[in-house]
Design an enzyme around this catalytic site. Structure first.
Site, PDB file in Angstrom:
ATOM      1  N   PRO A  18      10.842   3.692   0.595  1.00 25.26           N
ATOM      2  CA  PRO A  18      10.573   2.274   0.307  1.00 25.26           C
ATOM      3  C   PRO A  18      11.876   1.477   0.352  1.00 25.26           C
ATOM      4  CG  PRO A  18       9.590   3.705  -1.366  1.00 25.26           C
ATOM      5  CD  PRO A  18      10.470   4.566  -0.526  1.00 25.26           C
ATOM      6  N   GLU A  19      11.882   0.432   1.133  1.00 23.38           N
ATOM      7  CA  GLU A  19      13.055  -0.429   1.257  1.00 23.38           C
ATOM      8  C   GLU A  19      12.801  -1.722   0.473  1.00 23.38           C
ATOM      9  OE1 GLU A  19      15.846   0.310   2.588  1.00 23.38           O
ATOM     10  OE2 GLU A  19      15.429   2.052   3.837  1.00 23.38           O
ATOM     11  N   HIS A  25       0.775  14.549  -7.806  1.00 18.25           N
ATOM     12  CA  HIS A  25       2.067  13.870  -7.859  1.00 18.25           C
ATOM     13  C   HIS A  25       2.026  12.560  -8.648  1.00 18.25           C
ATOM     14  CE1 HIS A  25       3.558  16.883  -5.145  1.00 18.25           C
ATOM     15  NE2 HIS A  25       2.612  16.603  -4.274  1.00 18.25           N
TER      16      HIS A  25
END
Ligand SMILES: [Zn+2]
Length: 270
Positions: A2-3, A91
């Site tokens: 993720p940016e 997760h």
């Protein structure tokens, strides 16, 4: 990974449903993220109201008044809303349960993310030394030029340095340099002030376009509304080695700078 645009898109997706909500319970299923999740998190935060949700670089800042929660998505983290009775998957490490039944869920298969708590955001060691936000007026030609003059490293590595400016990831660095007509390997101190003006404008433009498109980088990234599907950025050079430059037709070149794949057009970028 993720940016900044994905993190900002997540923030914009979460804010309207969470602001003003009171946290009922924080459920930590697995505290072993990049750093251990503090074990008194629920004790500290339950009963507090979320006053705001801001972002610094790629850190989301949940403002609970007396304490701020710092959340980083690491390499593979995502935040989404879960149905109140939806069982947690393998997760899904953390749930925020709010008073109106809203459940915010953190999934992070690789566990490089972080969930921390601070009462002093400005002085927190992860945040204190960060450079300006790229989309604010503080990041301008004069600032970048001053930073460049002190550095002999490649300009691409300089704009990817979070102490210079936050949130310019690898894809966005290659794309911005293309738009500014600057070769990625150019020594930063050789850049003129007009070149720095073109580059700051290009970085702002590329990031704003990616935020508008809803982020670009991770295939299995889940949008905060729960649906799959970040758009792939329409890149001009990134990932296009050997393909014709979209501006001039010259084959795009790939080099490695600072161990990161780097793409440029040898004609458009001099
Ligand atoms: Zn070209």
């Amino acid at each position: 990974m993720p940016e900044l645009p994905e993190v900002e898109t997540t923030r914009l997706g979460l804010l309207p449903r969470l602001q003003g909500r009171t946290l009922k319970q924080l459920v930590v299923r697995n505290p072993r993220l990049r750093w251990p999740v503090p074990d008194d998190l629920d004790l500290q935060l339950a009963g507090l109201t979320l006053k705001g949700l801001t972002r610094r670089g790629k850190y989301l800042l949940f403002d609970f008044g007396p304490a701020t929660q710092i959340v980083h998505l690491g390499m593979s983290g995502s935040l989404r809303f879960a149905a109140p009775d939806e069982p947690a998957a393998l997760h899904d490490h953390l749930d925020w349960q709010f008073d109106d039944g809203t459940v915010l869920r953190l999934r992070d298969p690789r566990r490089f993310g972080a969930v921390l708590l601070t009462d002093d955001v400005a002085q927190h060691p992860l945040l204190a030394h960060l450079g300006p936000e790229p989309l604010t007026p503080a990041f301008d030609a004069a600032y970048l030029h001053a930073q460049c003059q002190r550095r002999g490293t490649a300009i691409k590595q300089v704009i990817m340095d979070a102490r210079v400016v936050v949130g310019v990831g690898n894809i966005y660095a290659s794309e911005s340099l293309f738009h500014a007509g600057i070769r990625p390997a150019t020594a930063a101190r050789r850049l003129s002030r007009p070149a720095c003006a073109r580059l700051t404008a290009a970085i702002k433009q590329v990031l704003a376009a990616a935020i508008a498109a809803g982020g670009s980088s991770l295939r299995d990234y889940v949008h905060s509304s729960g649906e799959l599907g970040y758009f792939q950025l329409q890149t001009r050079v990134y990932g296009r080695q050997g393909l014709p430059c979209k501006a001039c037709g010259t084959p795009v070149r790939r080099i490695v700078l600072g161990q990161r794949a780097t793409f440029y057009c040898p004609v458009c970028q001099r």
